[in-house]
Motif scaffolding. Structure first.
Motif, PDB file in Angstrom:
ATOM      1  N   GLY A  95      73.610  62.747  59.110  1.00 39.22           N
ATOM      2  CA  GLY A  95      73.602  61.467  60.105  1.00 39.22           C
ATOM      3  C   GLY A  95      71.984  60.246  60.255  1.00 39.22           C
ATOM      4  N   ALA A  96      71.320  59.540  61.338  1.00 37.51           N
ATOM      5  CA  ALA A  96      70.551  58.565  61.517  1.00 37.51           C
ATOM      6  C   ALA A  96      69.011  59.684  61.273  1.00 37.51           C
ATOM      7  N   ALA A  97      69.496  60.361  60.733  1.00 34.94           N
ATOM      8  CA  ALA A  97      68.074  61.429  60.343  1.00 34.94           C
ATOM      9  C   ALA A  97      67.746  61.771  59.213  1.00 34.94           C
ATOM     10  N   LEU A  98      68.722  61.262  58.526  1.00 37.23           N
ATOM     11  CA  LEU A  98      67.821  60.910  56.342  1.00 37.23           C
ATOM     12  C   LEU A  98      68.074  59.607  56.411  1.00 37.23           C
ATOM     13  N   GLN A  99      66.259  59.563  55.979  1.00 36.74           N
ATOM     14  CA  GLN A  99      66.177  58.585  55.555  1.00 36.74           C
ATOM     15  C   GLN A  99      65.129  57.737  54.160  1.00 36.74           C
ATOM     16  N   ARG A 100      65.594  56.796  53.753  1.00 35.12           N
ATOM     17  CA  ARG A 100      64.865  56.193  52.236  1.00 35.12           C
ATOM     18  C   ARG A 100      63.690  55.873  52.778  1.00 35.12           C
ATOM     19  N   VAL A 101      62.059  56.782  51.958  1.00 37.98           N
ATOM     20  CA  VAL A 101      61.524  56.261  51.968  1.00 37.98           C
ATOM     21  C   VAL A 101      60.576  56.368  50.829  1.00 37.98           C
ATOM     22  N   LYS A 102      59.713  55.629  50.434  1.00 38.53           N
ATOM     23  CA  LYS A 102      58.700  55.298  49.245  1.00 38.53           C
ATOM     24  C   LYS A 102      57.342  55.962  49.394  1.00 38.53           C
ATOM     25  N   TYR A 103      57.622  57.200  49.280  1.00 36.86           N
ATOM     26  CA  TYR A 103      56.033  57.994  49.048  1.00 36.86           C
ATOM     27  C   TYR A 103      55.155  58.147  47.845  1.00 36.86           C
ATOM     28  N   ASN A 104      54.164  58.146  47.642  1.00 37.00           N
ATOM     29  CA  ASN A 104      53.795  57.775  45.718  1.00 37.00           C
ATOM     30  C   ASN A 104      54.462  57.241  45.562  1.00 37.00           C
ATOM     31  N   ASN A 105      54.567  55.808  45.683  1.00 42.01           N
ATOM     32  CA  ASN A 105      54.871  54.590  44.609  1.00 42.01           C
ATOM     33  C   ASN A 105      56.548  55.395  43.893  1.00 42.01           C
ATOM     34  N   THR A 106      57.058  56.335  45.106  1.00 40.80           N
ATOM     35  CA  THR A 106      58.598  56.635  44.520  1.00 40.80           C
ATOM     36  C   THR A 106      59.362  56.381  46.298  1.00 40.80           C
ATOM     37  N   TRP A 107      60.127  56.177  45.447  1.00 39.47           N
ATOM     38  CA  TRP A 107      61.487  55.819  46.357  1.00 39.47           C
ATOM     39  C   TRP A 107      62.246  57.425  46.012  1.00 39.47           C
TER      40      TRP A 107
ATOM     41  N   GLU B   2      65.576  62.661  64.316  1.00 40.60           N
ATOM     42  CA  GLU B   2      66.068  61.199  64.941  1.00 40.60           C
ATOM     43  C   GLU B   2      64.914  61.479  66.135  1.00 40.60           C
ATOM     44  N   ILE B   3      64.760  62.545  66.865  1.00 45.06           N
ATOM     45  CA  ILE B   3      63.713  62.625  68.146  1.00 45.06           C
ATOM     46  C   ILE B   3      62.551  62.627  67.216  1.00 45.06           C
ATOM     47  N   ALA B   4      62.051  63.054  66.212  1.00 48.52           N
ATOM     48  CA  ALA B   4      61.003  62.777  65.116  1.00 48.52           C
ATOM     49  C   ALA B   4      60.706  61.454  64.917  1.00 48.52           C
ATOM     50  N   GLN B   5      61.365  60.179  64.805  1.00 40.96           N
ATOM     51  CA  GLN B   5      61.517  59.345  63.939  1.00 40.96           C
ATOM     52  C   GLN B   5      60.633  58.740  65.208  1.00 40.96           C
ATOM     53  N   GLN B   6      61.208  58.204  66.688  1.00 43.87           N
ATOM     54  CA  GLN B   6      60.841  58.092  67.670  1.00 43.87           C
ATOM     55  C   GLN B   6      59.739  58.878  68.356  1.00 43.87           C
ATOM     56  N   ALA B   7      58.932  59.692  67.390  1.00 45.72           N
ATOM     57  CA  ALA B   7      57.203  59.712  68.674  1.00 45.72           C
ATOM     58  C   ALA B   7      56.313  59.360  67.121  1.00 45.72           C
ATOM     59  N   ILE B   8      56.723  58.443  66.300  1.00 48.88           N
ATOM     60  CA  ILE B   8      55.807  58.237  65.300  1.00 48.88           C
ATOM     61  C   ILE B   8      56.225  56.903  65.264  1.00 48.88           C
ATOM     62  N   PHE B   9      55.216  55.632  64.672  1.00 55.02           N
ATOM     63  CA  PHE B   9      55.055  54.179  65.028  1.00 55.02           C
ATOM     64  C   PHE B   9      55.957  53.698  63.814  1.00 55.02           C
ATOM     65  N   SER B  10      55.848  52.317  63.871  1.00 49.62           N
ATOM     66  CA  SER B  10      56.632  51.589  62.736  1.00 49.62           C
ATOM     67  C   SER B  10      56.168  51.608  61.375  1.00 49.62           C
ATOM     68  N   ASN B  11      56.808  51.759  60.604  1.00 54.22           N
ATOM     69  CA  ASN B  11      55.209  51.310  59.086  1.00 54.22           C
ATOM     70  C   ASN B  11      54.096  52.515  58.787  1.00 54.22           C
ATOM     71  N   TRP B  12      55.003  53.186  59.623  1.00 54.17           N
ATOM     72  CA  TRP B  12      53.874  54.500  59.479  1.00 54.17           C
ATOM     73  C   TRP B  12      53.350  54.549  58.080  1.00 54.17           C
ATOM     74  N   THR B  13      54.670  54.752  56.963  1.00 55.23           N
ATOM     75  CA  THR B  13      54.337  55.292  55.588  1.00 55.23           C
ATOM     76  C   THR B  13      53.031  53.948  54.686  1.00 55.23           C
ATOM     77  N   ASP B  14      52.614  53.092  55.321  1.00 53.38           N
ATOM     78  CA  ASP B  14      51.945  51.698  54.791  1.00 53.38           C
ATOM     79  C   ASP B  14      50.450  51.849  54.944  1.00 53.38           C
ATOM     80  N   TYR B  15      50.139  53.699  56.510  1.00 57.38           N
ATOM     81  CA  TYR B  15      48.582  53.772  56.483  1.00 57.38           C
ATOM     82  C   TYR B  15      47.804  54.825  55.494  1.00 57.38           C
TER      83      TYR B  15
END
Length: 441
Positions: free
Chosen positions: A204-216, A223-236
């Protein structure tokens, strides 16, 4: 002048000869017991020093979702625990679905170093100073503040935001559905079937496409973990590496449930028999041996899924009685040899009683060990995975040998501790030793 020996004296010596032979046999038996007790004491020291009491084998490998590793084997003793695992790492260009925890550090040393470096970064300082909005929801600023307090090790502030998150998000009916699993057996999902997982919407919505180490890549983030982390967290910087530890410390399970609330587990292929890597995964052997912390705090226990408070009670009991047995056996060995310098019967009984006490305390160590195994098997899947095989190491057999020797020597010392007075004594000296002692003022 030649002394004449009376016939009565000769007759008495002849009558006492069988008693003397029996007494010398008794001394040889008790000397053998005393020497055996010294050997047994050395064997007990060897037994409690080894970390081969419990051996658990995972065969070709049992996948552990909590650590994202294959459990191969473990062996442990009273003080030390060793665990052999194989870490599957998806290759950077491999088309597989990954669990979000695979981005994180797995070494506690690396985690501590990363948190220390993260706590000094400017964006963390800014997050910690953000003002909170008046809202009945867990807002973006609250997420930033909670993460900042966690990164800086400000435990009281972090617990305050964590409690608020549990109340506003996890305690709701929707939140309960996200992580309250049924008792059904978890369903294994093949991470190589990327197109099938996307098409069937398995996560479901738990599957996310994330850019990590310059690779998608596709990552499963509850989903409940997504609500605990701030937006654009992969940029930090370092946030991605610490996400798994952060989510765990909040108390959010790393698994995802299907519509029937059954746990879904991404299970990589078993490691090849000769190690190395496949077209999608590399497999890295890992061995960790450490001395058991007898009095861990709550944070330490949280980082050790193979231990909990009740198991620690078992371990402390084993260690305590192992030391008590060592002391009592040392005392018993001393009194065993002392009986040859003072033949009075009471010292033999004392030595025999001490040997039986040592046998009892050694038996306590073994019984507590067996109880701890049963508890681990029923309650700690991480330490004793389903399908694992248990065998006992040589430490257990040495402990049983020590128990048997103490029982045998204790019984023999008590058996040969009868009073030898008057005509029953082989010599007058021994007869005098067993006479009642009248203590004056």
């Amino acid at each position: 002048m030649k002394r004449e020996v009376s016939t009565s004296t000769i007759g008495r010596d002849e009558a006492r000869r069988p008693l003397m032979e029996a007494y010398m046999f008794q001394r040889r038996v008790l000397l053998g017991c005393s020497l055996l007790m010294v050997v047994s004491l050395m064997i007990w020291i060897t037994a409690i020093a080894t970390d081969h009491w419990i051996i658990i084998s995972g065969g070709s490998g049992i996948f552990i979702p909590e650590s994202r590793r294959f459990f191969m084997s473990s062996h442990s003793g009273l003080w030390r625990h060793c665990r052999n695992t194989i870490v599957p790492n998806a290759l950077s260009n491999a088309q597989v679905v990954r669990n979000f925890s695979s981005m994180s550090y797995t070494s506690q040393t690396n985690i501590n170093d990363a948190r220390r470096n993260l706590s000094h970064m400017e964006f963390i300082r800014q997050f910690a100073l953000e003002s909170l909005e008046e809202s009945n929801e867990f807002t973006e600023s609250a997420r930033r503040r909670m993460f900042a307090h966690w990164a800086r090790g400000e435990e009281d502030d972090f617990q305050m935001f964590r409690s608020a998150f549990h109340k506003l998000i996890m305690s709701t009916e929707a939140g309960q559905r996200d992580y309250n699993a049924t008792a059904n057996k978890p369903i294994s999902i093949d991470p190589l079937d990327v197109s099938g997982i996307i098409k069937r919407k398995t996560f479901g919505a738990a599957l996310q496409r994330v850019k990590y180490n310059n690779t998608w890549s596709y990552y499963v983030i509850p989903e409940i973990a997504q609500q605990a982390i701030f937006s654009n967290w992969t940029d930090y910087p370092l946030v991605v590496r610490l996400l798994g530890t952060y989510i765990r410390d909040i108390g959010i399970p790393a698994f995802v449930l299907n519509d029937e609330r059954v746990i879904l587990i991404l299970t990589p292929p078993l490691p090849p028999s000769r190690g190395g890597q496949t077209a999608f995964y590399s497999y890295i052997p890992n061995q960790r041996c450490k001395y058991i912390d007898m009095f861990p705090n709550s944070n330490t226990l949280r980082n050790e899924p193979g231990f909990d408070d009740e198991l620690m009670d078992y371990i402390r009991t084993q260690a305590s009685f192992a030391c008590i047995t060592l002391f009592v056996m040392s005392l018993g060995a001393v009194f065993s040899f002392y009986t040859f310098f003072n033949p009075r019967y009471m010292f033999k009984r004392l030595a025999g009683g001490i040997h039986l006490v040592a046998a009892s305390t050694a038996l306590v160590v073994l019984q507590v060990l067996f109880s701890s195994i049963d508890y681990t098997k029923d309650n700690l899947f991480y330490a004793y995975p389903d399908g694992a095989q248990l065998t006992y190491g040589y430490g257990v057999y040495l402990a049983w040998f020590t128990f048997t020797v103490n029982i045998l020597c204790g019984v023999l010392f008590l058996w040969y501790s009868g009073k030898k007075k008057g005509a029953k004594a082989p010599t007058d000296e021994i007869a005098m030793a067993d006479e009642p002692t009248i203590m004056g003022r």
